[in-house]
Design an enzyme around this catalytic site. Structure first.
Site, PDB file in Angstrom:
ATOM      1  N   PRO A  40      29.918 -40.260  -6.836  1.00 14.13           N
ATOM      2  CA  PRO A  40      29.952 -39.882  -5.432  1.00 14.13           C
ATOM      3  C   PRO A  40      28.572 -39.536  -4.868  1.00 14.13           C
ATOM      4  CG  PRO A  40      31.310 -38.391  -6.765  1.00 14.13           C
ATOM      5  CD  PRO A  40      30.651 -39.329  -7.684  1.00 14.13           C
ATOM      6  N   GLU A  41      28.175 -40.267  -3.843  1.00  7.89           N
ATOM      7  CA  GLU A  41      26.975 -39.952  -3.071  1.00  7.89           C
ATOM      8  C   GLU A  41      27.484 -39.557  -1.675  1.00  7.89           C
ATOM      9  OE1 GLU A  41      23.971 -43.054  -3.388  1.00  7.89           O
ATOM     10  OE2 GLU A  41      24.765 -43.682  -5.322  1.00  7.89           O
TER      11      GLU A  41
ATOM     12  N   LYS B 269      25.562 -34.085  -1.359  1.00  7.67           N
ATOM     13  CA  LYS B 269      26.707 -34.484  -2.176  1.00  7.67           C
ATOM     14  C   LYS B 269      27.584 -33.293  -2.526  1.00  7.67           C
ATOM     15  CE  LYS B 269      23.356 -37.658  -4.097  1.00  7.67           C
ATOM     16  NZ  LYS B 269      22.402 -37.837  -5.202  1.00  7.67           N
TER      17      LYS B 269
ATOM     18  N   ARG C 137      33.729 -36.579 -17.380  1.00  4.04           N
ATOM     19  CA  ARG C 137      32.582 -36.133 -18.178  1.00  4.04           C
ATOM     20  C   ARG C 137      32.287 -34.642 -18.070  1.00  4.04           C
ATOM     21  NH1 ARG C 137      28.226 -41.062 -17.614  1.00  4.04           N
ATOM     22  NH2 ARG C 137      29.719 -42.729 -17.969  1.00  4.04           N
TER      23      ARG C 137
ATOM     24  N   ARG D 158      15.630 -44.173 -13.199  1.00  5.06           N
ATOM     25  CA  ARG D 158      16.939 -44.728 -12.869  1.00  5.06           C
ATOM     26  C   ARG D 158      16.937 -46.245 -12.901  1.00  5.06           C
ATOM     27  NH1 ARG D 158      18.241 -40.615 -14.386  1.00  5.06           N
ATOM     28  NH2 ARG D 158      18.604 -38.757 -13.161  1.00  5.06           N
TER      29      ARG D 158
END
Length: 286
Positions: free
Chosen positions: A2-3, A58, A125, A276
């Site tokens: 989710p951004e 976020k 997670r 990234r």
DNA sequence: CCTTGTGTTCTCCG
DNA sequence: CCGGAGAACACAAG
């Protein structure tokens, strides 16, 4: 993952669904996610009402009583609302949604409201968190965030200021939550592609034209992603348990080795940048 | 080994 | 030498 567009989609959904509802009970299945004192967390929240559902970057901010419940979904968090209880005992009210996306072995916490509707947080997670804070703590946290790309104070003037006396690579700037709030890895790549700029460009080498273009494109990409309810690769679901539809609109992210959708000749490349995975077209991004 | 979001730590430079 | 920038690293779990 989710951004901003995904968290905003959840925020909008929850605003419709849980506003003014009173928390009747809370079941904490994965205590690790609760970053406040366990007993105080339960004692305060149970019996209080959800007054507002906000978002900064976020991070979701639920106003509950006179405090604030911060919820961060990190990479695999889900927040799903259900106003029927039947699925718990086996049946499922929405055949189009797999029952296991509502409640499953990664379910971390369940809020039950008066009337027995529920808000379920899943997190495979366990990177996400919930934290109860007071007004001062909330404001301190909010103050650390940069400009919100879709708010009226995201002006070209403010945006240009970000680039003054900075030399970092563009992608690092886009990912920096203290400068611009809410952009993560997927949308950073999409924004660079939409602006035809290489993500590894040092921002002190960007022209005024390029910065102006970035300014427009950031808003365009984020708004379009919200329109399609975000990007679902695997885990992301909105507050109704539905996947987002923006994957089919992604232009570079996850397209390594595929033909560029713009120039239609060069294959999308992938490199490591700002720590990234970074996708780009070596031909049409300059 | 990889994945991403975030917080910390370290170095560098003016 | 201080402060900020930025990069690098650490950590989470599968």
């Amino acid at each position: 993952m989710p951004e901003l567009p995904e968290v905003e989609t959840i925020r909008q959904g929850l605003s419709e669904k849980i506003l003014h509802k009173k928390i009747k009970a809370i079941k904490i299945i994965k205590p690790k996610l609760v970053k406040s004192n366990y007993n105080e967390f339960l004692k305060f929240l149970v019996g209080n009402k959800i007054n507002k559902v906000d978002r900064v970057g976020k991070l979701l901010i639920l106003s509950v009583g006179n405090k604030y419940l911060l919820i961060h979904l990190k990479m695999t968090g889900q927040l799903i609302y259900s106003d029927t209880r039947e699925f718990i005992s086996g049946g499922h009210p929405f055949p189009e949604i797999k029952a296991d996306t509502l409640q499953n072995k990664s379910t971390a916490i369940i809020f039950t409201f008066t009337g027995n509707s529920q808000l379920i947080m899943n997190d495979q997670r366990l990177f996400g968190y919930l934290k109860l804070v007071n007004k001062e703590e909330k404001e301190e946290i909010v103050a650390k965030f940069g400009i919100e790309p879709l708010q009226s104070d995201f002006t070209l003037e403010k945006f240009k200021k970000i680039f003054i006396r900075r030399s970092a690579v563009l992608k690092a700037i886009l990912l920096n939550q203290q400068l611009i709030a809410g952009i993560g890895n997927i949308y950073a790549d999409e924004i660079c592609f939409a602006a035809s700029i290489m993500p590894d460009r040092r921002v002190n080498n960007l022209s005024v034209k390029e910065i102006e273009n970035l300014y427009k494109v950031i808003q365009k990409v984020i708004a379009k992603a919200i329109k399609y309810k975000g990007t679902t690769f695997k885990d992301y679901r909105d507050s109704s348990g539905q996947a987002g539809n923006f994957v089919e609109h992604l232009k570079v992210y996850g397209r390594k080795g595929l033909k560029c959708l713009r120039c239609k000749q060069t294959e999308i490349s992938k490199m490591k940048l700002a720590g990234r995975g970074t996708h780009y077209c070596p031909n049409c991004q300059k």
